[in-house]
Design an enzyme around this catalytic site. Structure first.
Site, PDB file in Angstrom:
ATOM      1  N   ASP A  37      42.667  41.207  35.199  1.00  0.00           N
ATOM      2  CA  ASP A  37      43.063  40.536  36.426  1.00  0.00           C
ATOM      3  C   ASP A  37      42.036  40.924  37.478  1.00  0.00           C
ATOM      4  O   ASP A  37      41.873  42.095  37.798  1.00  0.00           O
ATOM      5  CB  ASP A  37      44.472  40.929  36.835  1.00  0.00           C
ATOM      6  CG  ASP A  37      45.506  40.274  35.933  1.00  0.00           C
ATOM      7  OD1 ASP A  37      45.801  39.090  36.172  1.00  0.00           O
ATOM      8  OD2 ASP A  37      45.986  40.922  34.999  1.00  0.00           O
ATOM      9  N   THR A  38      41.372  39.913  37.995  1.00  0.00           N
ATOM     10  CA  THR A  38      40.138  40.108  38.730  1.00  0.00           C
ATOM     11  C   THR A  38      40.022  39.043  39.801  1.00  0.00           C
ATOM     12  O   THR A  38      40.586  37.966  39.669  1.00  0.00           O
ATOM     13  CB  THR A  38      38.941  39.994  37.747  1.00  0.00           C
ATOM     14  OG1 THR A  38      39.091  40.954  36.715  1.00  0.00           O
ATOM     15  CG2 THR A  38      37.600  40.200  38.444  1.00  0.00           C
ATOM     16  N   VAL A  39      39.272  39.326  40.843  1.00  0.00           N
ATOM     17  CA  VAL A  39      38.895  38.302  41.810  1.00  0.00           C
ATOM     18  C   VAL A  39      37.382  38.224  41.873  1.00  0.00           C
ATOM     19  O   VAL A  39      36.678  39.220  41.705  1.00  0.00           O
ATOM     20  CB  VAL A  39      39.462  38.584  43.219  1.00  0.00           C
ATOM     21  CG1 VAL A  39      40.973  38.463  43.219  1.00  0.00           C
ATOM     22  CG2 VAL A  39      39.035  39.956  43.741  1.00  0.00           C
TER      23      VAL A  39
END
Length: 589
Positions: free
Chosen positions: A349-351
């Site tokens: 889970d990354t931006v």
């Protein structure tokens, strides 16, 4: 680059503006970045502002305790920043093995490494920023103080993360999680306003100290005290000793372009290995999904077997990127899918965010918790949620990525950058664990071989080779086609209900054509935004012959894992499952 199709009113349209553009996975963060550009800031100021906002508006993907990586084009040269943290000084693989563990824990203090994002913000700003650090941090402080209405994608991730954390609610290290992210015992709903005064106070302290308070001041002391009280191993020495590392980006030539990545401990080299293999095929041959998938599988096998922290172990970067290695790998690609390879899958889970300004500076930046809310460890009263990037270590004795004190783990998060003959084309990035290297390869192929504009390149149907199952997952928009299962006819798993919403760019006043940005309809939940966005992005400058120098930014979101919590991280289990790959000659319909 083919721009003529954009004249079709049914074509998904990019956005043009003249003096700057930003893109990221949440429109309020994008608005903050554009506001910084309007205030006279440069692309780095805008990127840092967005990076600081994202832990507030999308905490289910990143936090104040995240890690980060960046590539910065300063107008003349490309610079790399490794902002990943190291294992605590007391970390011990043998101690975990003695407890009967064969893989790293995913939750709790044992999955936490020193958080590096805040130091990365400060180091980027110190070297390249134009506005004051406190001015750059102000939008994030305001969002945490005033609150914001949750959009749909964020609410989905938030609910999923809160549900996953419920099983650990009674553990001491989880004491700070629910009060911050599940007030009243539940996750906030779509459209509901959420605010965090404690996160605002922490951001204010970070702004006033250029990040030092986080590592050597009051905030650091609170992290250490909570670790000590809940059997964590993070110490004051671990925090005070943390530094970012400026690195020389690595590259591979693909046709007449150069593709750039941050060097290991990240997986960016896997994209370069695969592109080296594909560069030896004709563009028509490289368009074959079978060849693409086989190239990526071999690249991931190489990186998983050989990658570690280059400060601790020897990583043969030059050999992996050599023409001889690419030729050997290319020669092994035949008409049938290769047997499964042992790759330890890591969900993520990354931006991702990127920015380009009117002076030619461009930033490719990625920031990540790893799994959802990270380690599900929140320092009470601070809003600091800590990543679980330590779960990326191996417990296999002698493995280059084996857990060790002061060592950085294997990272899946990678920012990308594209040049042509040494001139910048622009930054790009995708999200989703091992999808990132695979996505980089596909975006480059569509851009370079296909001549696609950024919006079209990001919007093409994608495939994803799942190391856990050995299956190839393909977006439903690609159509349907028979595939091969190591010589036996089978059916590829096709994705349906793929979420797509794109672009995080705005224009007003003197920010008028010519920045190119992937666009979509406004978000009904967020009146202040013009563009709703989530997912992948590119931003930079178009350099096609015969065209003026345009800046561009594009966004695209897709969910590549049906249920990342169900992905198997066992090498033996991955080896035992059948591999399904698209048949040679297959292309999306």
């Amino acid at each position: 680059m083919r721009l003529a199709p954009l004249a079709d009113p049914g074509y998904r349209q990019p956005l043009f503006a003249r003096r700057g553009a930003v893109a990221t996975s949440q429109p309020l963060a994008a608005e903050a970045g554009l506001g910084i550009l309007r205030a006279g800031g440069n692309a780095v100021d805008a990127a840092v502002a967005m990076a600081a906002c994202l832990p507030v508006v999308e905490p289910c993907s990143n936090g104040l305790g995240s890690d980060a990586f960046a590539l910065v084009w300063d107008g003349d040269h490309l610079h790399g920043l490794n902002g990943s943290g190291r294992a605590p000084a007391s970390a011990s693989a043998s101690r975990l093995r003695d407890r009967g563990l064969t893989t790293m824990p995913v939750w709790g203090w044992e999955a936490v490494t020193v958080p590096g994002a805040v130091r990365a913000w400060a180091d980027l700003h110190r070297r390249f920023g134009r506005l004051s650090f406190s001015d750059v941090m102000e939008p994030a402080i305001a969002l945490a103080t005033e609150g914001f209405a949750l959009s749909g994608v964020v609410a989905w991730g938030w609910h999923r993360g809160v549900a996953a954390a419920a099983a650990r609610a009674s553990e001491p290290s989880a004491a700070g999680f629910a009060p911050l992210f599940a007030p009243g015992g539940r996750a906030p709903e779509v459209g509901e306003v959420w605010r965090s005064p404690e996160m605002a106070a922490t951001l204010t302290a970070i702004a006033a100290s250029s990040g030092e308070d986080f590592y050597t001041g009051g905030l650091g002391a609170r992290m250490v005290a909570f670790a000590r009280a809940t059997d964590g191993s993070l110490t004051a020495g671990d925090l005070a000793g943390h530094t970012s590392e400026w690195v020389q980006p690595i590259s591979a030539r693909y046709r007449d372009h150069e593709v750039w990545e941050v060097p290991p401990n990240g997986q960016g080299i896997a994209a370069l290995i695969a592109l080296n293999v594909l560069d030896g095929f004709t563009p028509d041959e490289a368009a074959d999904w079978h060849r693409q998938i086989e190239s990526v599988k071999m690249a991931l096998a190489d990186t998983h077997a050989l990658l570690g922290d280059p400060a601790v172990v020897d990583v043969p970067v030059e050999a992996l990127l050599s023409a001889g290695h690419a030729a050997r790998r290319r020669a092994s690609i035949g008409a049938r899918a290769l047997a499964p390879v042992a790759v330890d899958p890591r969900a993520s889970d990354t931006v991702y965010l990127c920015a380009a300004d009117g002076d030619g500076m461009m930033v490719s930046f990625i920031q990540s918790n790893f799994h959802g809310f990270g380690a599900q460890v929140v320092v009470p009263g601070t809003g600091i949620s800590l990543q679980n990037r330590g779960a990326g270590f191996s417990l296999e004795p002698g493995h280059p990525n084996e857990l060790a004190p002061g060592k950085r783990p294997f990272h899946t998060v990678i920012p990308g950058f594209l040049t042509r003959g040494g001139a910048p084309v622009g930054p790009f990035g995708v999200m989703g664990g091992h999808m990132q290297a695979q996505g980089h390869v596909q975006v480059v192929l569509h851009t370079v071989d296909g001549g696609d504009d950024p919006q079209t390149a990001l919007g093409r149907p994608r495939w994803f080779w799942d190391p856990a199952t050995g299956r190839v997952q393909v977006e439903a928009s690609a159509g349907t086609k028979p595939s091969r299962n190591c010589g036996r006819t089978a059916t590829t798993r096709w994705w349906g209900n793929t979420r797509r919403s794109s672009a995080a760019a705005r224009r007003s006043g003197d920010f008028t054509p010519t920045t190119l940005a992937a666009s979509s309809s406004p978000d009904p939940n967020l009146a202040r935004t013009v563009i709703r966005s989530a997912g992948d992005a590119t931003a930079g400058r178009l350099t096609d012959p015969g065209l003026p120098p345009y800046s561009f930014v594009c966004r695209r979101f897709e969910e590549v894992h049906a249920d990342v919590d169900q992905l198997c991280r066992s090498r033996s289990a991955a080896r035992a499952r059948p591999l399904i790959a698209t048949a040679p000659g297959f292309r999306p319909q």
